[in-house]
Design a protein around this motif. Structure first.
Motif, PDB file in Angstrom:
ATOM      1  N   ALA A  49       0.822  -1.222   0.000  1.00  0.00           N
ATOM      2  CA  ALA A  49       0.000   0.000   0.000  1.00  0.00           C
ATOM      3  C   ALA A  49       0.846   1.258   0.000  1.00  0.00           C
ATOM      4  N   GLY A  50       1.960   1.242   0.718  1.00  0.00           N
ATOM      5  CA  GLY A  50       2.798   2.430   0.838  1.00  0.00           C
ATOM      6  C   GLY A  50       3.891   2.545  -0.189  1.00  0.00           C
ATOM      7  N   GLY A  51       3.849   1.691  -1.232  1.00  0.00           N
ATOM      8  CA  GLY A  51       4.834   1.790  -2.301  1.00  0.00           C
ATOM      9  C   GLY A  51       5.779   0.609  -2.369  1.00  0.00           C
ATOM     10  N   THR A  52       6.361   0.396  -3.553  1.00  0.00           N
ATOM     11  CA  THR A  52       7.301  -0.709  -3.748  1.00  0.00           C
ATOM     12  C   THR A  52       8.620  -0.420  -3.038  1.00  0.00           C
ATOM     13  N   ASN A  70      19.208  16.324  -0.300  1.00  0.00           N
ATOM     14  CA  ASN A  70      18.852  17.095   0.896  1.00  0.00           C
ATOM     15  C   ASN A  70      19.712  16.800   2.114  1.00  0.00           C
ATOM     16  N   GLY A  71      20.602  15.817   2.006  1.00  0.00           N
ATOM     17  CA  GLY A  71      21.412  15.445   3.159  1.00  0.00           C
ATOM     18  C   GLY A  71      20.592  14.848   4.283  1.00  0.00           C
ATOM     19  N   LEU A  72      19.475  14.204   3.937  1.00  0.00           N
ATOM     20  CA  LEU A  72      18.570  13.614   4.927  1.00  0.00           C
ATOM     21  C   LEU A  72      18.621  12.093   4.839  1.00  0.00           C
ATOM     22  N   GLU A  73      18.737  11.453   5.984  1.00  0.00           N
ATOM     23  CA  GLU A  73      18.779   9.984   6.020  1.00  0.00           C
ATOM     24  C   GLU A  73      17.452   9.453   6.553  1.00  0.00           C
ATOM     25  N   TYR A  74      16.812   8.625   5.738  1.00  0.00           N
ATOM     26  CA  TYR A  74      15.561   7.968   6.124  1.00  0.00           C
ATOM     27  C   TYR A  74      15.685   6.470   5.889  1.00  0.00           C
ATOM     28  N   GLN A  75      14.892   5.720   6.632  1.00  0.00           N
ATOM     29  CA  GLN A  75      14.764   4.289   6.417  1.00  0.00           C
ATOM     30  C   GLN A  75      13.536   4.031   5.537  1.00  0.00           C
ATOM     31  N   LEU A  76      13.475   2.839   4.951  1.00  0.00           N
ATOM     32  CA  LEU A  76      12.354   2.516   4.059  1.00  0.00           C
ATOM     33  C   LEU A  76      11.007   2.657   4.767  1.00  0.00           C
ATOM     34  N   ASN A  77      10.979   2.308   6.065  1.00  0.00           N
ATOM     35  CA  ASN A  77       9.701   2.366   6.780  1.00  0.00           C
ATOM     36  C   ASN A  77       9.301   3.785   7.177  1.00  0.00           C
ATOM     37  N   GLN A  78      10.120   4.759   6.785  1.00  0.00           N
ATOM     38  CA  GLN A  78       9.779   6.164   7.027  1.00  0.00           C
ATOM     39  C   GLN A  78       9.287   6.858   5.754  1.00  0.00           C
ATOM     40  N   ILE A  79       9.078   6.078   4.713  1.00  0.00           N
ATOM     41  CA  ILE A  79       8.613   6.586   3.420  1.00  0.00           C
ATOM     42  C   ILE A  79       7.239   6.009   3.121  1.00  0.00           C
ATOM     43  N   ALA A  80       6.331   6.848   2.648  1.00  0.00           N
ATOM     44  CA  ALA A  80       5.021   6.388   2.183  1.00  0.00           C
ATOM     45  C   ALA A  80       4.740   7.027   0.834  1.00  0.00           C
ATOM     46  N   ILE A  95       2.093  10.286  -8.704  1.00  0.00           N
ATOM     47  CA  ILE A  95       2.969   9.705  -7.685  1.00  0.00           C
ATOM     48  C   ILE A  95       3.518  10.829  -6.795  1.00  0.00           C
ATOM     49  N   GLY A  96       3.147  10.776  -5.535  1.00  0.00           N
ATOM     50  CA  GLY A  96       3.716  11.660  -4.532  1.00  0.00           C
ATOM     51  C   GLY A  96       4.260  10.803  -3.400  1.00  0.00           C
ATOM     52  N   TYR A  97       4.990  11.430  -2.499  1.00  0.00           N
ATOM     53  CA  TYR A  97       5.525  10.653  -1.382  1.00  0.00           C
ATOM     54  C   TYR A  97       5.784  11.564  -0.201  1.00  0.00           C
ATOM     55  N   CYS A  98       5.883  10.955   0.963  1.00  0.00           N
ATOM     56  CA  CYS A  98       6.257  11.699   2.160  1.00  0.00           C
ATOM     57  C   CYS A  98       7.356  10.943   2.885  1.00  0.00           C
ATOM     58  N   ALA A  99       8.140  11.701   3.637  1.00  0.00           N
ATOM     59  CA  ALA A  99       9.133  11.136   4.549  1.00  0.00           C
ATOM     60  C   ALA A  99       8.806  11.679   5.929  1.00  0.00           C
ATOM     61  N   ALA A 100       8.759  10.788   6.908  1.00  0.00           N
ATOM     62  CA  ALA A 100       8.269  11.196   8.222  1.00  0.00           C
ATOM     63  C   ALA A 100       8.800  10.253   9.296  1.00  0.00           C
ATOM     64  N   PRO A 101       8.709  10.673  10.563  1.00  0.00           N
ATOM     65  CA  PRO A 101       9.006   9.724  11.640  1.00  0.00           C
ATOM     66  C   PRO A 101       8.190   8.449  11.456  1.00  0.00           C
ATOM     67  N   THR A 102       8.752   7.326  11.857  1.00  0.00           N
ATOM     68  CA  THR A 102       8.163   6.010  11.569  1.00  0.00           C
ATOM     69  C   THR A 102       6.691   5.891  11.949  1.00  0.00           C
TER      70      THR A 102
END
Length: 397
Positions: A66-69, A84-94, A246-253
């Motif tokens: 649901a949250g993307g491949t 952006n110099g930002l580090e995210y994990q896969l589970n922080q992306i939707a 296709i849009g996306y967000c990065a956020a706290p888990t």
């Protein structure tokens, strides 16, 4: 049959209304110059289209998470690190069905009835409706043209109450084209952290910047701000992929998970083929983006020079996106063939009716003194459209 109150309270999009009327006139054989639409006039780059075709041929036509491949989430993670110099994990992306959908989801999981959302004006038209649909109260915070339509820390501080839950940031801005510097973002961030307010940062126009400016995400200012920020982005504007959704967000888990869970019960996954194409957009060559920006820059400069040469019109130079937001209030009170122009809406309607030029009245964005013109159209159209506008304004009494 009775509509739910939340449905009955939705206002139609003025930008789509203007665009729809302009398209009806065009279908009737009228040559309308359309400055109303917020959509690149370029075609999607070939490598992206080819990736979609390859995905179809490879059978990538079924449900995805649901949250993307994983492939697209990894491409997004890599993009945030590189750009952006930002580090995210896969589970922080939707991943959602366009950045508009990402925004909607964010408001839904963050806001409750009684919460307040601070919204600087001018603002993009859908923010207010999405906040209302989440049950929250909109606190509109006007900005000033002389400050390039940017909010100061003092203005923000005064608007905060114990009910403030979210602050909406849009840089580069639709409709003004204003862009916050690192120092300006840090100053706003200090106020927001002090009051523990969540930031939704809409960065969809990130790559459309001019005059050598660098995009700064407020989430990159400090680890504390990153933990308080939901970054919204997408592929529609930078890669001329508006219809791919296709849009996306990065956020706290916890927020990213809540958004994915919500989406699993509404749209499910974004289109699998469009996701594959978006991987190619983010991972592939960026030459087409640079070419688009260079062309937008030429149009921006020409349109700004022409508009501000018309008596009574003032307009700050936009630093990003592809809009101008001129002040046209000098023409309020004037008339055309007995029809008085009282506001930007009257001016926009007469321009479409008489000069066959489509613009969007500024009231749609929270500023009645202004109108929005998009330069996401050819230079030839821009020249002809401005000729018509100049002629029409000269005929007002």
């Amino acid at each position: 049959m009775k509509l739910a109150q939340r449905a009955a309270g939705i206002s139609p999009s003025p930008t789509l209304a203007i665009d729809g009327k302009a398209k009806q006139m065009k279908a009737a054989g009228i040559k309308v110059i359309n400055f109303g639409v917020g959509e690149p006039d370029f075609d999607t780059p070939e490598n992206i289209k080819l990736a979609a075709i390859e995905a179809i041929n490879a059978g990538e036509t079924r449900y995805t998470p649901a949250g993307g491949t994983v492939k697209l989430k990894q491409a997004i993670v890599d993009k945030f690190q590189k750009d952006n110099g930002l580090e995210y994990q896969l589970n922080q992306i939707a991943v959602s069905v366009g950045a508009k959908h990402s925004l909607y989801n964010a408001f839904q999981v963050l806001c409750e009835p009684g919460d307040e959302v601070i919204l600087p004006a001018p603002y993009w038209v859908s923010y207010i409706e999405q906040i209302k649909l989440a049950g929250a109260e909109v606190v509109i915070l006007p900005t000033r043209q002389e400050n390039d339509f940017k909010l100061t820390p003092g203005e923000l501080e005064q608007a905060i109450t114990p009910k403030t839950r979210v602050f909406l940031l849009n840089s580069p801005s639709n409709p003004t084209g204003s862009v916050y510097s690192r120092e300006e973002l840090a100053a706003l961030g200090e106020v927001l952290l002090k009051h523990n307010i969540t930031i939704i940062s809409d960065e969809i126009y990130e790559k459309l910047l001019y005059d050598g400016l660098e995009h700064i995400s407020i989430a990159s200012i400090s680890p504390e701000l990153k933990e308080n920020t939901v970054v919204i982005n997408g592929v529609s504007k930078a890669y001329a992929m508006t219809g791919w959704r296709i849009g996306y967000c990065a956020a706290p888990t916890p927020i990213a998970k809540a958004i994915s869970d919500l989406q699993s019960h509404s749209t499910s996954n974004p289109t699998s083929i469009a996701q594959a194409a978006s991987v190619a957009a983010l991972n592939g060559p960026q030459d087409a983006v640079y070419e688009m920006v260079a062309e937008f820059d030429k149009r921006r400069n020409y349109m700004l020079e022409r508009l501000t040469s018309i008596a009574g019109i003032t307009c700050p130079k936009p630093k990003g996106a592809f809009y101008l937001f001129p002040n046209v209030s000098a023409y309020f009170g004037k008339s055309y063939q007995g029809k008085t122009i009282n506001n930007g809406t009257d001016l926009a309607n007469l321009l479409l009716e008489v000069a066959e030029v489509a613009i969007v009245p500024g009231i749609a964005f929270g500023s009645n003194d202004n109108v929005r013109l998009s330069y996401a159209t050819s230079l030839e159209n821009i020249k002809e459209g401005l000729d018509r506008i100049e002629k029409f304004l000269a005929e007002l009494q």
